[in-house]
Design an enzyme around this catalytic site. Structure first.
Site, PDB file in Angstrom:
ATOM      1  N   ASP A 164       0.861  -1.182   0.000  1.00 13.99           N
ATOM      2  CA  ASP A 164       0.000   0.000   0.000  1.00 13.99           C
ATOM      3  C   ASP A 164       0.896   1.229   0.000  1.00 13.99           C
ATOM      4  O   ASP A 164       1.692   1.428   0.923  1.00 13.99           O
ATOM      5  CB  ASP A 164      -0.907  -0.002   1.235  1.00 13.99           C
ATOM      6  N   ARG A 219      -0.181   4.398  -0.101  1.00 16.85           N
ATOM      7  CA  ARG A 219      -0.896   5.606   0.297  1.00 16.85           C
ATOM      8  C   ARG A 219      -0.355   6.208   1.589  1.00 16.85           C
ATOM      9  O   ARG A 219       0.180   5.512   2.442  1.00 16.85           O
ATOM     10  CB  ARG A 219      -2.382   5.304   0.488  1.00 16.85           C
TER      11      ARG A 219
END
Length: 364
Positions: free
Chosen positions: A296, A298
């Site tokens: 991930d 983000r």
């Protein structure tokens, strides 16, 4: 917070450098008196390589540890891994080295020799720079003196690159606001946020008249072109988006932050490459890491900054992802409650959701 002292001018240079990389042009990443001359591997062409080689010597390939491991290169858990550039390696070979969706059509020659060079901030910044440009994290690089003149190439500072996510979040400003009635939530206002030095905009969807004194019901929703707009059955994003709007309306008001973080932050094109790898049998986590990304990519600093500017200091967060709770709290937003937000599976996303539960800690 890291990145607080990075100037708008530095962020502007990053955006300009990203544009250069997306055109396949080299940029210079500097750290003190050291620098790397880099170009994105996935955009390598024969003319570009010839030009690169007239400007520098002793070039090498640099990948993330995730991509290196998928190529059977023994690693040392270095964030960035340098590989020797063999004499037989053509531009086509470089593109295939960067892009695992080509592994079957263009079997990689190898074996590849790792250079014994523990990754530095400069190496990591070079890799992050191509991620910032929404390209695959693989570069052709050469060490150069920072003072060496490259008048046609953009130069960026490694520290600015590594802290750009947080600096850009702090530089977000509201640039437009308008009432936009939605199906099922007619009293809705959209508020757009843009970094002062440029960059992709994020949108706050404010439904009703939420109370600023009590924890507000809200959701962080990363944009998903395939799910939100096209109704893709490979994920549950569209259902989560529309379900969140419905739930907030029924609760009497709240906010949904629509963040420009497609594909868990890897961008739409790379997400489609991840989908292609899933068609070959890899799950959603392994597809991302095989591409060279983290599971991930983000960061939730933009969400925290948007909430603060909207006047919300505490939230009831609709999510199945504990990382979002930790991400908001890291940047000063109190998560008073995690509100479950899940929907029935279908035959196309059943494995995707099972992988999220088993490998990324989602509460499903």
């Amino acid at each position: 917070m890291k990145g607080m002292n990075i100037s708008d001018q530095s962020l502007l240079r990053l955006e300009r450098a990203a544009d250069e990389l997306r055109r396949g042009q080299p940029v210079v990443v500097t750290a003190g008196d050291r620098a790397l001359f880099v170009m994105p591997l996935e955009l390598a062409t024969t003319p570009a390589l010839e030009r690169f080689d007239t400007m520098v010597t002793d070039s090498f390939v640099m990948l993330t540890n995730n991509r290196a491991l998928s190529l059977k290169v023994a690693g040392e858990d270095w964030a960035a891994v340098r590989l020797e550039r063999p004499s037989w390696m053509t531009a086509e070979d470089m593109v295939a080295l960067a892009d695992p969706t080509l592994d079957l059509a263009s079997p990689l020659k190898g074996p590849y020799s790792r250079i014994n060079h523990p990754s530095t901030a400069l190496d990591e910044a070079a890799i992050k720079m191509v991620k910032w440009a929404r390209l695959l994290p693989a570069v052709l690089a050469a060490e150069v003196e920072a003072a060496k003149a490259f008048p046609d190439q953009m130069a960026v500072d490694a520290d600015a690159v590594l802290n750009a996510d947080f600096a850009q979040a702090l530089a977000l400003r509201q640039v437009a606001s308008a009432r936009v009635p939605l199906a099922g939530a007619e009293n809705t206002r959209l508020v757009s946020f843009r970094p002062t030095a440029g960059g992709i905009e994020h949108i706050a969807i404010v439904i009703g008249e939420p109370n600023r004194h009590d924890p507000v019901l809200m959701r962080i929703h990363s944009e998903c072109f395939t799910g939100d707009l096209l109704g893709s059955l490979k994920c549950d994003c569209g259902e989560q988006l529309r379900g969140a709007i419905k739930a907030i309306e029924e609760a009497g008001g709240g906010v949904l932050l629509y963040l420009a973080q497609e594909g868990r932050g890897i961008g739409l094109i790379s997400k489609l490459k991840a989908y292609a790898l899933q068609d070959q049998g890899y799950d959603t986590v392994d597809a991302n890491t095989r591409l060279g990304f983290d599971v991930d990519e983000r960061v939730f600093a933009p969400a925290a900054e948007m909430l603060k500017q909207l006047g919300f200091g505490a939230v009831r967060l609709m999510t199945n992802n504990p990382d979002k709770v930790a991400g908001l709290e890291r940047f000063g937003v109190t998560v008073a409650e995690r509100v479950a937000h899940k929907f029935p599976t279908n035959p196309h996303n059943e494995q995707y959701l099972a992988t999220k539960k088993a490998k990324t800690g989602h509460i499903l």
